[in-house]
Design a protein around this motif. Structure first.
Motif, PDB file in Angstrom:
ATOM      1  N   GLN A 131       0.190   0.998   0.789  1.00 62.01           N
ATOM      2  CA  GLN A 131       0.409   0.503   2.156  1.00 62.01           C
ATOM      3  C   GLN A 131       1.829  -0.044   2.298  1.00 62.01           C
ATOM      4  O   GLN A 131       2.054  -1.220   2.559  1.00 62.01           O
ATOM      5  N   TYR A 173       1.929   8.202   7.442  1.00 60.86           N
ATOM      6  CA  TYR A 173       1.705   6.768   7.278  1.00 60.86           C
ATOM      7  C   TYR A 173       2.525   6.007   8.309  1.00 60.86           C
ATOM      8  O   TYR A 173       3.664   6.371   8.618  1.00 60.86           O
ATOM      9  N   ARG A 182      -6.738   8.573  13.671  1.00 60.53           N
ATOM     10  CA  ARG A 182      -6.052   7.485  14.372  1.00 60.53           C
ATOM     11  C   ARG A 182      -6.198   7.633  15.883  1.00 60.53           C
ATOM     12  O   ARG A 182      -6.478   6.667  16.595  1.00 60.53           O
ATOM     13  N   GLU A 218      -3.199  -2.804  11.444  1.00 62.33           N
ATOM     14  CA  GLU A 218      -2.403  -2.373  10.291  1.00 62.33           C
ATOM     15  C   GLU A 218      -1.583  -3.525   9.724  1.00 62.33           C
ATOM     16  O   GLU A 218      -1.527  -3.731   8.508  1.00 62.33           O
ATOM     17  N   TYR A 228      -6.342  -1.968   8.510  1.00 62.85           N
ATOM     18  CA  TYR A 228      -6.298  -0.511   8.650  1.00 62.85           C
ATOM     19  C   TYR A 228      -5.484   0.006   7.469  1.00 62.85           C
ATOM     20  O   TYR A 228      -4.277  -0.238   7.384  1.00 62.85           O
ATOM     21  N   LYS A 229      -6.150   0.696   6.548  1.00 64.67           N
ATOM     22  CA  LYS A 229      -5.472   1.126   5.330  1.00 64.67           C
ATOM     23  C   LYS A 229      -5.704   2.611   5.090  1.00 64.67           C
ATOM     24  O   LYS A 229      -6.813   3.116   5.265  1.00 64.67           O
TER      25      LYS A 229
END
Length: 689
Positions: free
Chosen positions: A70, A109, A653, A679, A684-685
Motif C-alpha cells: 500500500q 494502484y 473500484r 484508502e 481500502y487495500k
C-alpha cells in the motif's frame, strides 16, 4: 593511463535500488553501465547496505525503487528509509548530495509510485539536489518499463555530461566497446576443491553448505543419454531461508481444464509465524533438458562439470566494494557451469535490451550483429517488444536463433541475469497454520482422483512433533501458446508443478502489504478475490475466524445487543472464476464455513462462462449493494482486493463508487471522495500482480 586515472579519480557514482522482484535492481544495473561508460567509478548496491552519511562520499547518486503493498518501500530499502526519516537529520544536511531517481509503479494502484515519491521528497527536504527530472515507469505501459526508462535515461545521460564534463582529451566509452565485468569465471584446481567445500559449509550466513556441485548434478556417460525429467532435488543455499517439506502438490482443476492450478501444502520443522497477506518466495531451478541445450549451442558441454571459481577481472581492476556476482552462494564455493545454469542463472527469462548489446560483441556474422544492434536502438523499442515481450521469447530461444553467437563461458554471469525467487500469496491462516491439521485435507483435494498426498498419519510420533508450521499456496501454473505458436511455461510455476510430496525446498517468508490487524477483528470485511487472488482472502477468513472463536469463549456473558451486532457484521467474499465445476477453488470449504458457528461469512461466486451473459465480481458487488454499503459505511468495514492487476481493480473500484452513490444518496464526487478517504485511513487495500 595513470594520467587518465588521476583525472578521473574523484569521479564516483553510487547506484542504489529498492527492489521486491528484481525489476528495480535491473534498472540500477543498467544505470551502472551508463555511468561506467561516462567514466565514473561505479558501485551498485541495495539501499539497506548503505548508511545515509555514505551518500556524501560520491559525486552523484542514482536511485531505482519500486513501490510495493500500500505505497510501501521494498524490504531491502526499509532500513535505509527508517534512518533517512530520523528526526536527528537536520534540513540541509544532504545539501552536497546530487542525485537522480527512477520509480517503478502500477497505475492500477491509487498510490502509484508512492515509495519513489516519498524517497525523492525526503531527499530534497534534507537538501539533496536533483540533477534530472524524476522518472517513473508504469507496469501498465504497453511497452513495459523500457517505454518510460529509455527516454528518461537518454535525458539523464545528457544531464550527467553537462553536470560532470569529462576532462579534455577523455571521451565516454562508446556503446560498441564491451565493458569488462568485475568478476569472471576460471577453472578451479582439483586439489583445492575439498578445502573450499569445508570453508563454505561453515559459513553461518547461509542456510545450507554447498558441496561440490559436480557430484550433485547429472553428468551424461555417453552421447545421446537422456537427461532427468525434473531438476535435481538438492537444497539451494539462500540467505535467511527456511527449509520446507512438500506435504502435497494437488491439482485443483480437472485435467480437461485449460489451466493447471495447484494447491501446494508445505510444512517447516521450526515455528515461523506469518499473517494474512504475507508471501512465500520459492526459488526455482531450470530443467536439465534446457540446461543441456544451452551447453550444447554454446559448445560448453565438454567443460560443463569442471570445477570453477570466481576471480576478480584484472583488466577491470574492481574496487574493494565490487559486490560478489551471485549473492545466493558463499563466495568460496566450488561451482560448475551446469550448476550455475541450473540453480543461479535465468536462461528462460525474457531478455532485456542490455542482453542484446552484449551479444553483439560475440558474433562474427554481420547480419546477426546488425539485427542484435537494432534491438538496442531506442528508436526500435517497439521491435524489441514485439520480438521479446509479446511472444515471451526466452534467452535460450534467442541464443538458438542467433546461432553464430558464442558467449565466453568465463563471462556468462555478467550476461545472463541471475535467477530470482518468485513470491506467492499465502493461502492459509488461523487453524490452517498448525501442522497438526495437516491430515485434515480439504474436500476439494479429496475430490480430485489420482492425487498423491503425504499422509501424516503414517509418520512416526517423533516426526509429527517436528511438523511445526503449515503454509499453503494457490498457484496457477503458467503454460500457454504464444502468437508464434510456441508453448511458454513460467520459470517458477513449471518448477512448482514438478515438486513431489516429501521433497525439501528452500523458501523465504516476506511481510505482505495488506496490513491485517487483530484490532479490526470486530469490523466486517468485504473481500474481492477472483482466481488465485482468493489465496490471501482464504488466509484472512481463517485468521478472522480464529480471532472470533477466541473472543467468543465468554459468549454467554455478552449482551444480546453485542451478539446481534456481531451477527450483522458478516464478512463478504466475492470470488470470480470461469466455471462452477472447473475452477471454483475451495468450494466445499466455503459451503462448510458458511454453516460453521461464528464464521459469519457470505460467499458470492461469479462464473463468467456458465451463462450467456458474463458475470464478474464487480457485477456481484452491485447486486449486493445494500449489504456492501452496510458493511462499509454503517459498520466502518474494510475492503481487500487481490488478484490480477489488469482491468479488475478499476472495475471493482467503479462498482463501489456506484454503491456509495445509490445506497448513500451521494453525488459522484462525494462517493469518490469517500472511497479516497477509506484508502487514506487504511480501510481500502489492494494487492494485485
Amino acid at each position: 593511463m595513470e594520467a587518465v586515472q588521476d583525472a578521473l579519480a574523484d569521479r564516483t557514482a553510487l547506484m542504489l535500488y529498492g527492489s521486491e522482484t528484481g525489476n528495480a535492481q535491473d534498472i540500477a544495473e543498467e544505470l551502472g553501465r551508463l555511468t561506467e561508460r561516462l567514466r565514473f567509478d561505479t558501485q551498485v548496491s541495495d539501499l539497506n547496505s548503505i548508511h545515509v552519511r555514505q551518500l556524501l562520499h560520491y559525486s552523484v547518486i542514482l536511485i531505482a525503487i519500486s513501490t510495493t503493498g500500500q505505497g510501501d518501500l521494498p524490504a531491502n530499502s526499509q532500513t535505509f528509509w527508517k534512518s533517512l526519516r530520523s528526526v536527528r537529520l537536520r534540513p540541509g544536511c544532504l545539501q552536497s548530495v546530487r542525485f537522480a531517481s527512477f520509480g517503478l509503479g502500477d497505475t492500477s494502484y491509487l498510490k502509484f509510485n508512492w515509495a519513489h515519491r516519498k524517497l525523492y521528497n525526503r531527499l530534497v527536504q534534507l537538501g539533496a539536489q536533483p540533477i534530472c527530472d524524476r522518472g517513473e515507469a508504469d507496469e501498465q505501459h504497453p511497452e513495459g518499463v523500457d517505454g518510460s526508462f529509455l527516454p528518461w535515461s537518454l535525458k539523464l545521460r545528457q544531464r550527467l555530461l553537462q553536470e560532470y564534463p569529462l576532462p579534455d582529451g577523455i571521451e565516454p566509452i562508446p556503446d560498441d566497446v564491451l565493458l569488462e565485468p568485475k568478476w569472471v569465471l576460471d577453472f578451479l584446481e582439483v586439489d583445492t576443491v575439498s578445502n573450499l567445500d569445508n570453508d563454505s559449509s561453515n559459513d553461518n550466513n547461509y542456510s545450507n553448505g554447498l558441496s561440490d556441485p559436480s557430484t550433485q548434478f547429472y553428468k551424461p556417460q555417453e552421447e545421446g543419454n537422456d537427461y532427468p525429467e525434473n531438476p535435481p532435488e538438492d537444497l539451494l543455499t539462500v540467505p535467511d531461508s527456511i527449509v520446507a517439506t512438500v506435504l502435497s502438490n494437488t491439482r485443483l482443476t480437472p485435467p480437461t481444464h485449460w489451466q493447471d492450478v495447484r494447491h501446494l501444502i508445505l510444512n517447516t520443522s521450526t515455528p515461523h509465524p506469518y499473517n494474512p497477506g504475507d508471501t512465500l518466495t520459492i526459488y526455482p531451478k531450470n530443467f536439465p533438458s534446457d540446461v543441456a541445450e544451452l551447453l550444447k549451442i554454446m559448445k560448453w558441454a565438454s567443460i560443463a562439470d569442471s570445477p570453477l571459481k570466481f576471480v576478480s577481472s584484472s583488466s577491470a581492476t574492481p574496487s574493494t566494494h565490487s559486490p560478489f556476482p551471485l549473492l545466493n552462494i558463499p563466495p568460496k564455493s566450488c561451482l560448475t557451469l551446469r550448476s550455475l545454469l541450473t540453480n543461479h542463472l535465468d536462461i528462460m527469462s525474457i531478455p532485456r535490451r542490455s542482453f542484446f548489446t552484449q551479444l553483439a560483441h560475440y558474433t562474427n556474422d554481420p547480419f546477426h550483429r546488425e539485427r542484435l544492434l537494432e534491438f538496442t536502438n531506442p528508436d526500435y523499442i517497439d521491435e524489441l517488444y514485439d520480438y521479446t515481450t509479446r511472444p515471451r521469447r526466452s534467452i535460450l530461444e534467442v541464443l538458438q536463433e542467433f546461432e553464430s553467437v558464442q558467449i565466453p563461458w568465463q563471462r556468462v554471469c555478467s550476461i545472463i541475469p541471475v535467477m530470482r525467487g518468485r513470491q506467492f500469496s499465502i493461502a492459509s491462516g488461523g487453524r490452517l497454520k498448525s501442522a497438526q491439521t495437516a491430515h485434515s485435507f480439504t474436500a476439494s483435494e479429496k475430490d480430485v482422483p489420482g492425487i498423491k498426498l503425504f499422509d501424516i498419519q503414517n509418520v512416526n510420533p517423533e516426526e509429527t512433533e517436528r511438523l511445526q508450521t503449515r503454509i499453503e499456496l494457490l498457484i496457477a501454473i503458467v503454460k500457454y501458446r504464444t502468437v508464434i505458436k510456441r508453448t511458454r511455461q513460467g520459470v517458477c510455476t513449471r518448477y512448482v508443478s514438478s515438486l513431489r510430496p516429501g521433497q525439501r525446498i528452500s523458501v523465504t517468508l516476506q511481510k505482505g502489504g495488506l496490513g491485517v490487524t487483530r484490532a479490526d477483528g470486530d469490523r466486517p470485511v468485504v473481500m474481492v478475490g477472483p482466481g488465485t487472488g482468493v489465496a490471501p482472502m482464504r488466509a484472512l477468513i481463517y485468521e478472522r475466524l480464529s480471532w472470533k472463536q477466541e473472543t467468543n469463549c465468554d459468549r454467554n456473558q455478552k449482551s444480546e445487543r453485542v451478539l446481534r451486532e456481531r451477527q450483522e457484521s458478516r464478512d463478504i467474499l466475492f470470488f470470480g472464476c470461469r466455471n462452477s465445476q472447473a475452477d471454483f477453488f475451495f468450494k466445499n470449504e466455503w459451503d462448510a464455513l458458511q454453516r460453521e458457528e461464528g464464521a459469519l461469512l457470505d460467499v458470492y461466486p461469479a462464473f463468467s462462462r456458465d451463462q450467456r451473459n458474463k458475470v464478474y465480481v464487480q457485477d456481484l458487488v452491485r447486486s449486493h449493494a445494500s449489504q456492501v454499503y452496510k458493511a462499509l459505511a454503517d459498520r466502518q468495514g474494510l475492503v481487500y482486493i487481490c488478484g490480477s492487476s489488469g482491468k479488475m481493480p478499476q472495475a471493482v473500484r467503479e462498482s463501489l463508487i456506484e454503491v456509495f452513490q445509490q445506497q448513500g444518496g451521494r453525488s459522484r464526487d462525494d462517493a469518490e471522495a469517500y472511497l479516497v478517504a477509506m484508502e487514506k485511513n487504511g480501510r481500502y487495500k489492494q494487492e494485485t500482480w
